[in-house]
Design a protein around this motif. Sequence first.
Motif: not given
Length: 156
Positions: A131-146
């Motif tokens: 929905t609102g916003g876009s990936p280019s607007a991301l300012t934080a986040g970390q996912a660790v895949v195991y």
Amino acid sequence: MADSAKTLSKTKVVPLLEQEISKTGFTHKFVIDYTDTNTGTGSTDTETVTLGTTPAKFICTHALVNVATAFAGTTALTISVGFGSNTSAAVAATSVTTAGVIAVAGTGVATASTSTGTSAVAIKAVFTNATGGSPSALTAGQAVVYLRLLDVARLP
């Protein structure tokens, strides 16, 4: 809807040590920061991050995503993890806007059956902005895949 593709840096792909494998059951760790997923500019864009390649004959028996830091800057963003064209074989689309562990039935593969293959394919994490916003607007986040990813050809 546009899809942006990126390959995860080898420095963010970590084969786990024997001690870690025996404690956790996982064999591989992939660290995905928001900067790996912030290319798309549309409100329904996807970001496909190639994590690596499976062995030619493989089985994945466990999958888990730890959202270590919530993804911020867009209102709805999900991750799914899979192999080749089945991009949700290991983890079905789940929100990453809240920190926490994403696992179905403990640390089992989200499809309730193991994922297997007879040819090498790309391991992919797909981030979908809904929905609102876009990936280019991301300012934080970390996912660790195991993943517990085994090379069947190496079995005795």
